[in-house]
Design a protein around this motif. Structure first.
Motif, short mmCIF file in Angstrom:
data_model
loop_
_atom_site.label_atom_id
_atom_site.label_comp_id
_atom_site.label_asym_id
_atom_site.label_seq_id
_atom_site.Cartn_x
_atom_site.Cartn_y
_atom_site.Cartn_z
N UNK A 191 0.82 -1.23 0.00
CA UNK A 191 0.00 0.00 0.00
C UNK A 191 0.85 1.27 0.00
N UNK A 192 2.13 1.15 0.35
CA UNK A 192 3.01 2.32 0.29
C UNK A 192 3.35 2.72 -1.15
N UNK A 193 3.16 1.78 -2.06
CA UNK A 193 3.53 2.03 -3.46
C UNK A 193 2.32 2.03 -4.39
N UNK A 194 1.31 1.28 -4.01
CA UNK A 194 0.09 1.19 -4.83
C UNK A 194 -1.11 1.40 -3.91
N UNK A 195 -2.04 2.24 -4.35
CA UNK A 195 -3.23 2.47 -3.54
C UNK A 195 -4.07 1.20 -3.51
N UNK A 196 -4.26 0.65 -2.33
CA UNK A 196 -4.94 -0.63 -2.19
C UNK A 196 -5.74 -0.62 -0.90
N UNK A 197 -6.98 -1.07 -0.95
CA UNK A 197 -7.86 -1.05 0.21
C UNK A 197 -7.66 -2.29 1.07
N UNK A 198 -8.23 -2.27 2.25
CA UNK A 198 -8.17 -3.43 3.12
C UNK A 198 -8.87 -4.63 2.50
N UNK A 199 -9.99 -4.38 1.86
CA UNK A 199 -10.72 -5.46 1.20
C UNK A 199 -9.86 -6.10 0.12
N UNK A 200 -9.22 -5.28 -0.70
CA UNK A 200 -8.39 -5.80 -1.78
C UNK A 200 -7.17 -6.52 -1.23
N UNK A 201 -6.55 -5.95 -0.21
CA UNK A 201 -5.37 -6.59 0.41
C UNK A 201 -5.73 -7.98 0.93
N UNK A 202 -6.83 -8.05 1.66
CA UNK A 202 -7.24 -9.33 2.23
C UNK A 202 -7.62 -10.34 1.16
N UNK A 203 -8.29 -9.89 0.11
CA UNK A 203 -8.72 -10.80 -0.94
C UNK A 203 -7.54 -11.34 -1.73
N UNK A 204 -6.57 -10.48 -2.02
CA UNK A 204 -5.36 -10.94 -2.72
C UNK A 204 -4.61 -11.96 -1.86
N UNK A 205 -4.44 -11.64 -0.59
CA UNK A 205 -3.74 -12.56 0.31
C UNK A 205 -4.48 -13.90 0.41
N UNK A 206 -5.80 -13.83 0.51
CA UNK A 206 -6.61 -15.04 0.59
C UNK A 206 -6.46 -15.88 -0.67
N UNK A 207 -6.40 -15.22 -1.81
CA UNK A 207 -6.24 -15.92 -3.09
C UNK A 207 -4.89 -16.62 -3.17
N UNK A 208 -3.83 -15.90 -2.84
CA UNK A 208 -2.49 -16.47 -2.93
C UNK A 208 -2.31 -17.62 -1.93
N UNK A 209 -2.78 -17.40 -0.72
CA UNK A 209 -2.63 -18.42 0.33
C UNK A 209 -3.38 -19.70 -0.04
N UNK A 210 -4.63 -19.56 -0.47
CA UNK A 210 -5.44 -20.74 -0.79
C UNK A 210 -4.93 -21.43 -2.04
N UNK A 211 -4.43 -20.66 -3.01
CA UNK A 211 -3.96 -21.26 -4.26
C UNK A 211 -2.81 -22.23 -4.02
N UNK A 212 -1.99 -21.98 -3.01
CA UNK A 212 -0.88 -22.88 -2.72
C UNK A 212 -1.39 -24.25 -2.27
N UNK A 213 -2.43 -24.26 -1.46
CA UNK A 213 -3.02 -25.53 -1.01
C UNK A 213 -3.75 -26.23 -2.15
N UNK A 214 -4.43 -25.45 -2.97
CA UNK A 214 -5.12 -26.04 -4.12
C UNK A 214 -4.11 -26.63 -5.11
N UNK A 215 -2.98 -25.96 -5.27
CA UNK A 215 -1.94 -26.47 -6.17
C UNK A 215 -1.48 -27.86 -5.74
N UNK A 216 -1.27 -28.05 -4.46
CA UNK A 216 -0.86 -29.35 -3.95
C UNK A 216 -1.96 -30.39 -4.13
N UNK A 217 -3.20 -29.98 -3.93
CA UNK A 217 -4.32 -30.90 -4.09
C UNK A 217 -4.49 -31.33 -5.54
N UNK A 218 -4.41 -30.36 -6.45
CA UNK A 218 -4.56 -30.67 -7.88
C UNK A 218 -3.36 -31.48 -8.37
N UNK A 219 -2.18 -31.14 -7.90
CA UNK A 219 -0.98 -31.90 -8.30
C UNK A 219 -1.12 -33.37 -7.90
N UNK A 220 -1.60 -33.61 -6.69
CA UNK A 220 -1.80 -34.99 -6.24
C UNK A 220 -2.83 -35.70 -7.11
#
Length: 213
Positions: A75-104
């Motif tokens: 947010x110091x470099x790009x204007x980003x809201x709390x909603x957007x920050x949380x949603x991006x983090x949620x997407x990245x975090x969950x995608x790592x677990x889904x990647x392992x599930x799909x890989x298996x």
């Protein structure tokens, strides 16, 4: 139930933001997770390394830290809201677990199917799209369903960055009314409104696919 009646619009606003964040993160994490799952099984070492590093990094860093990174650092470099920050983090975090599930799921498919598809003139990506991934998703469906439910529950992380989600609104109502017990009971019920139908649908789909197999 005066608490619910008096604050119903606020609860519904939080419910809407939670639902929106969950849907965006679900779609985004499925796409990213599938891409990085495939990257982890490609023959090129550098591609596999990128896929493995991505998965290991986001699987092993707490979701809250990822959220704060976007909310406080990015947010110091790009204007980003709390909603957007949380949603991006949620997407990245969950995608790592889904990647392992799909890989298996992909690795559970007989390698001869890919070889047969290539022998019949399909490219790697055509075979992956039309033959391997549909079977992999069927195998991985129970685990994917659990990840989707966890995603909805993890969306409460938005409350820490003013994401206007259900937990955030619940915190505000509890602070104003001092009725913490009833407030969080209502918040829990709203979460169940999302997770229970999702859980039921995943089980229904799993049974349907099993009978179709």
């Amino acid at each position: 139930m005066n608490l619910l009646q008096d604050n119903f619009p606020t609860f519904m606003q939080g419910f809407g933001y939670t639902l929106l964040s969950s849907i965006i993160a679900l779609v985004g994490s499925m796409i990213l997770g599938t891409v990085f799952a495939i990257m982890q099984i490609l023959p090129q070492n550098w591609v596999r390394t990128i896929g493995n590093v991505y998965v290991q990094v986001f699987r092993n860093i707490p979701l809250l830290i990822i959220t704060f990174f976007f909310f406080l650092v990015v947010a110091n470099y790009v204007k980003i809201s709390g909603f957007t920050s949380g949603t991006i983090a949620l997407t990245l975090y969950t995608s790592a677990f889904i990647a392992e599930t799909v890989r298996a799921g992909i690795l559970s498919i007989d390698g001869g199917q890919m070889e047969g598809a290539r022998a019949n003139g399909l490219s790697f990506w055509q075979a992956m799209r039309h033959i391997i991934l549909p079977q992999a998703f069927r195998v991985a469906l129970p685990s994917l369903g659990n990840q989707f439910i966890n995603l909805v529950k993890n969306s409460s992380v938005l409350a820490f960055v003013g994401g206007l989600d259900l937990m955030y609104q619940g915190n505000m109502i509890a602070a104003n009314t001092f009725d913490t017990f009833l407030t969080y009971i209502i918040v829990a019920v709203f979460y169940l409104v999302i997770t229970l139908p999702l859980s039921y649908y995943v089980k229904h789909l799993e049974i349907k696919l099993k009978h179709a197999a």
